[in-house]
Scaffold this motif. Sequence first.
Motif, PDB file in Angstrom:
ATOM      1  N   PRO A  15       0.834  -1.212   0.000  1.00 34.37           N
ATOM      2  CA  PRO A  15       0.000   0.000   0.000  1.00 34.37           C
ATOM      3  C   PRO A  15       0.866   1.259   0.000  1.00 34.37           C
ATOM      4  O   PRO A  15       1.925   1.300   0.616  1.00 34.37           O
ATOM      5  CB  PRO A  15      -0.793  -0.126   1.303  1.00 34.37           C
ATOM      6  CG  PRO A  15       0.068  -0.946   2.197  1.00 34.37           C
ATOM      7  CD  PRO A  15       0.806  -1.895   1.295  1.00 34.37           C
ATOM      8  N   ARG A  16       0.419   2.289  -0.707  1.00 36.53           N
ATOM      9  CA  ARG A  16       1.142   3.576  -0.748  1.00 36.53           C
ATOM     10  C   ARG A  16       0.832   4.396   0.489  1.00 36.53           C
ATOM     11  O   ARG A  16      -0.279   4.366   1.003  1.00 36.53           O
ATOM     12  CB  ARG A  16       0.725   4.394  -1.975  1.00 36.53           C
ATOM     13  CG  ARG A  16       1.158   3.803  -3.284  1.00 36.53           C
ATOM     14  CD  ARG A  16       0.806   4.690  -4.471  1.00 36.53           C
ATOM     15  NE  ARG A  16       1.991   5.482  -4.806  1.00 36.53           N
ATOM     16  CZ  ARG A  16       2.185   6.744  -4.468  1.00 36.53           C
ATOM     17  NH1 ARG A  16       1.288   7.415  -3.799  1.00 36.53           N
ATOM     18  NH2 ARG A  16       3.296   7.358  -4.815  1.00 36.53           N
ATOM     19  N   VAL A  17       1.811   5.152   0.924  1.00 31.89           N
ATOM     20  CA  VAL A  17       1.600   6.148   1.967  1.00 31.89           C
ATOM     21  C   VAL A  17       1.044   7.375   1.259  1.00 31.89           C
ATOM     22  O   VAL A  17       1.635   7.876   0.303  1.00 31.89           O
ATOM     23  CB  VAL A  17       2.913   6.488   2.700  1.00 31.89           C
ATOM     24  CG1 VAL A  17       2.685   7.600   3.723  1.00 31.89           C
ATOM     25  CG2 VAL A  17       3.504   5.246   3.365  1.00 31.89           C
ATOM     26  N   THR A  18      -0.118   7.857   1.705  1.00 32.22           N
ATOM     27  CA  THR A  18      -0.780   8.972   1.023  1.00 32.22           C
ATOM     28  C   THR A  18      -0.630  10.301   1.746  1.00 32.22           C
ATOM     29  O   THR A  18      -0.845  11.350   1.144  1.00 32.22           O
ATOM     30  CB  THR A  18      -2.275   8.667   0.811  1.00 32.22           C
ATOM     31  OG1 THR A  18      -2.885   8.411   2.079  1.00 32.22           O
ATOM     32  CG2 THR A  18      -2.449   7.454  -0.106  1.00 32.22           C
ATOM     33  N   ALA A  19      -0.278  10.277   3.028  1.00 28.66           N
ATOM     34  CA  ALA A  19      -0.081  11.524   3.777  1.00 28.66           C
ATOM     35  C   ALA A  19       0.835  11.262   4.961  1.00 28.66           C
ATOM     36  O   ALA A  19       0.785  10.192   5.573  1.00 28.66           O
ATOM     37  CB  ALA A  19      -1.416  12.091   4.260  1.00 28.66           C
ATOM     38  N   LEU A  20       1.659  12.265   5.266  1.00 37.06           N
ATOM     39  CA  LEU A  20       2.575  12.184   6.398  1.00 37.06           C
ATOM     40  C   LEU A  20       2.673  13.551   7.043  1.00 37.06           C
ATOM     41  O   LEU A  20       2.875  14.561   6.363  1.00 37.06           O
ATOM     42  CB  LEU A  20       3.971  11.744   5.914  1.00 37.06           C
ATOM     43  CG  LEU A  20       5.105  11.840   6.932  1.00 37.06           C
ATOM     44  CD1 LEU A  20       4.900  10.862   8.083  1.00 37.06           C
ATOM     45  CD2 LEU A  20       6.438  11.607   6.238  1.00 37.06           C
ATOM     46  N   GLY A  23       3.429  12.818  13.779  1.00 43.55           N
ATOM     47  CA  GLY A  23       2.514  12.043  14.606  1.00 43.55           C
ATOM     48  C   GLY A  23       1.348  11.400  13.894  1.00 43.55           C
ATOM     49  O   GLY A  23       0.496  10.791  14.540  1.00 43.55           O
ATOM     50  N   ARG A  24       1.303  11.464  12.550  1.00 44.23           N
ATOM     51  CA  ARG A  24       0.158  10.894  11.822  1.00 44.23           C
ATOM     52  C   ARG A  24       0.567  10.510  10.400  1.00 44.23           C
ATOM     53  O   ARG A  24       1.184  11.305   9.692  1.00 44.23           O
ATOM     54  CB  ARG A  24      -0.978  11.905  11.770  1.00 44.23           C
ATOM     55  CG  ARG A  24      -2.210  11.424  11.027  1.00 44.23           C
ATOM     56  CD  ARG A  24      -3.259  12.531  11.005  1.00 44.23           C
ATOM     57  NE  ARG A  24      -4.288  12.285  10.031  1.00 44.23           N
ATOM     58  CZ  ARG A  24      -5.415  11.631  10.256  1.00 44.23           C
ATOM     59  NH1 ARG A  24      -5.660  11.127  11.447  1.00 44.23           N
ATOM     60  NH2 ARG A  24      -6.311  11.483   9.301  1.00 44.23           N
ATOM     61  N   MET A  25       0.177   9.313  10.025  1.00 43.88           N
ATOM     62  CA  MET A  25       0.369   8.842   8.660  1.00 43.88           C
ATOM     63  C   MET A  25      -0.949   8.305   8.132  1.00 43.88           C
ATOM     64  O   MET A  25      -1.759   7.770   8.888  1.00 43.88           O
ATOM     65  CB  MET A  25       1.413   7.722   8.614  1.00 43.88           C
ATOM     66  CG  MET A  25       2.816   8.154   8.971  1.00 43.88           C
ATOM     67  SD  MET A  25       3.980   6.770   8.902  1.00 43.88           S
ATOM     68  CE  MET A  25       3.932   6.367   7.138  1.00 43.88           C
ATOM     69  N   GLU A  26      -1.139   8.443   6.822  1.00 40.88           N
ATOM     70  CA  GLU A  26      -2.278   7.832   6.146  1.00 40.88           C
ATOM     71  C   GLU A  26      -1.734   6.907   5.071  1.00 40.88           C
ATOM     72  O   GLU A  26      -0.797   7.266   4.348  1.00 40.88           O
ATOM     73  CB  GLU A  26      -3.166   8.901   5.526  1.00 40.88           C
ATOM     74  CG  GLU A  26      -3.830   9.782   6.563  1.00 40.88           C
ATOM     75  CD  GLU A  26      -4.705  10.875   5.970  1.00 40.88           C
ATOM     76  OE1 GLU A  26      -5.077  10.769   4.784  1.00 40.88           O
ATOM     77  OE2 GLU A  26      -5.013  11.834   6.708  1.00 40.88           O
ATOM     78  N   VAL A  27      -2.330   5.720   4.999  1.00 44.25           N
ATOM     79  CA  VAL A  27      -1.896   4.670   4.077  1.00 44.25           C
ATOM     80  C   VAL A  27      -3.126   4.112   3.380  1.00 44.25           C
ATOM     81  O   VAL A  27      -4.174   3.937   4.015  1.00 44.25           O
ATOM     82  CB  VAL A  27      -1.164   3.542   4.854  1.00 44.25           C
ATOM     83  CG1 VAL A  27      -0.796   2.392   3.935  1.00 44.25           C
ATOM     84  CG2 VAL A  27       0.080   4.087   5.558  1.00 44.25           C
ATOM     85  N   GLU A  28      -2.994   3.839   2.086  1.00 47.11           N
ATOM     86  CA  GLU A  28      -4.108   3.269   1.319  1.00 47.11           C
ATOM     87  C   GLU A  28      -4.717   2.062   2.023  1.00 47.11           C
ATOM     88  O   GLU A  28      -3.995   1.136   2.405  1.00 47.11           O
ATOM     89  CB  GLU A  28      -3.609   2.783  -0.050  1.00 47.11           C
ATOM     90  CG  GLU A  28      -3.230   3.850  -1.005  1.00 47.11           C
ATOM     91  CD  GLU A  28      -2.636   3.284  -2.287  1.00 47.11           C
ATOM     92  OE1 GLU A  28      -2.738   3.995  -3.293  1.00 47.11           O
ATOM     93  OE2 GLU A  28      -2.059   2.179  -2.295  1.00 47.11           O
ATOM     94  N   GLY A  29      -6.033   2.105   2.218  1.00 44.95           N
ATOM     95  CA  GLY A  29      -6.750   0.961   2.748  1.00 44.95           C
ATOM     96  C   GLY A  29      -6.629   0.734   4.244  1.00 44.95           C
ATOM     97  O   GLY A  29      -7.173  -0.243   4.754  1.00 44.95           O
ATOM     98  N   GLY A  43      -0.674  -3.976   5.793  1.00 46.76           N
ATOM     99  CA  GLY A  43       0.081  -3.327   6.845  1.00 46.76           C
ATOM    100  C   GLY A  43      -0.780  -3.149   8.076  1.00 46.76           C
ATOM    101  O   GLY A  43      -1.952  -3.512   8.095  1.00 46.76           O
ATOM    102  N   HIS A  44      -0.172  -2.581   9.114  1.00 45.70           N
ATOM    103  CA  HIS A  44      -0.876  -2.332  10.373  1.00 45.70           C
ATOM    104  C   HIS A  44      -0.074  -1.324  11.177  1.00 45.70           C
ATOM    105  O   HIS A  44       1.109  -1.086  10.899  1.00 45.70           O
ATOM    106  CB  HIS A  44      -1.074  -3.642  11.154  1.00 45.70           C
ATOM    107  CG  HIS A  44       0.197  -4.384  11.445  1.00 45.70           C
ATOM    108  ND1 HIS A  44       1.040  -4.056  12.490  1.00 45.70           N
ATOM    109  CD2 HIS A  44       0.767  -5.435  10.807  1.00 45.70           C
ATOM    110  CE1 HIS A  44       2.065  -4.885  12.499  1.00 45.70           C
ATOM    111  NE2 HIS A  44       1.930  -5.729  11.480  1.00 45.70           N
TER     112      HIS A  44
END
Length: 132
Positions: A15-20, A23-29, A43-44
């Motif tokens: 999965p791609r990382v879409t935002a960083l 203290g916070r990350m967003e990952v597809e799905g 991932g988890h």
Amino acid sequence: MTEPGASVPPVPPSPRVTALEWGRMEVEGLAPAKDFVLYPGGGHPWDWSEHGTRHQPGIQPGEVRELLERGADVIVLSRGMDLRLGTDPKTLLLLQEAGAEVHIEGTTAAVERYNELVDAGRRVGGLFHSTC
């Protein structure tokens, strides 16, 4: 064991990382989290206490075993936003013995490298720490 002539199923993409941000990350799905373990097919959130990771001596061998077991042959390890997270020498030895290609960078650069490898179709796994 696979029979001769049988096809081996392809490894699913990482999965791609879409935002960083700090203290916070967003990952597809996946639901947003602070730290992530990512590998081909998923991932988890990263629970440092599972294998005893601390800033020093750093990322423990157990953390990267999961990435290798899930089909990654390229490993991206982040050092944190302020480069405070180390990598235990035993972890580097394990990756070397496994023949993995390894990239260790600050988190912003590590995410960029990881996404480039995902886009290139590589079997990439990564450990990402979004603070210090």
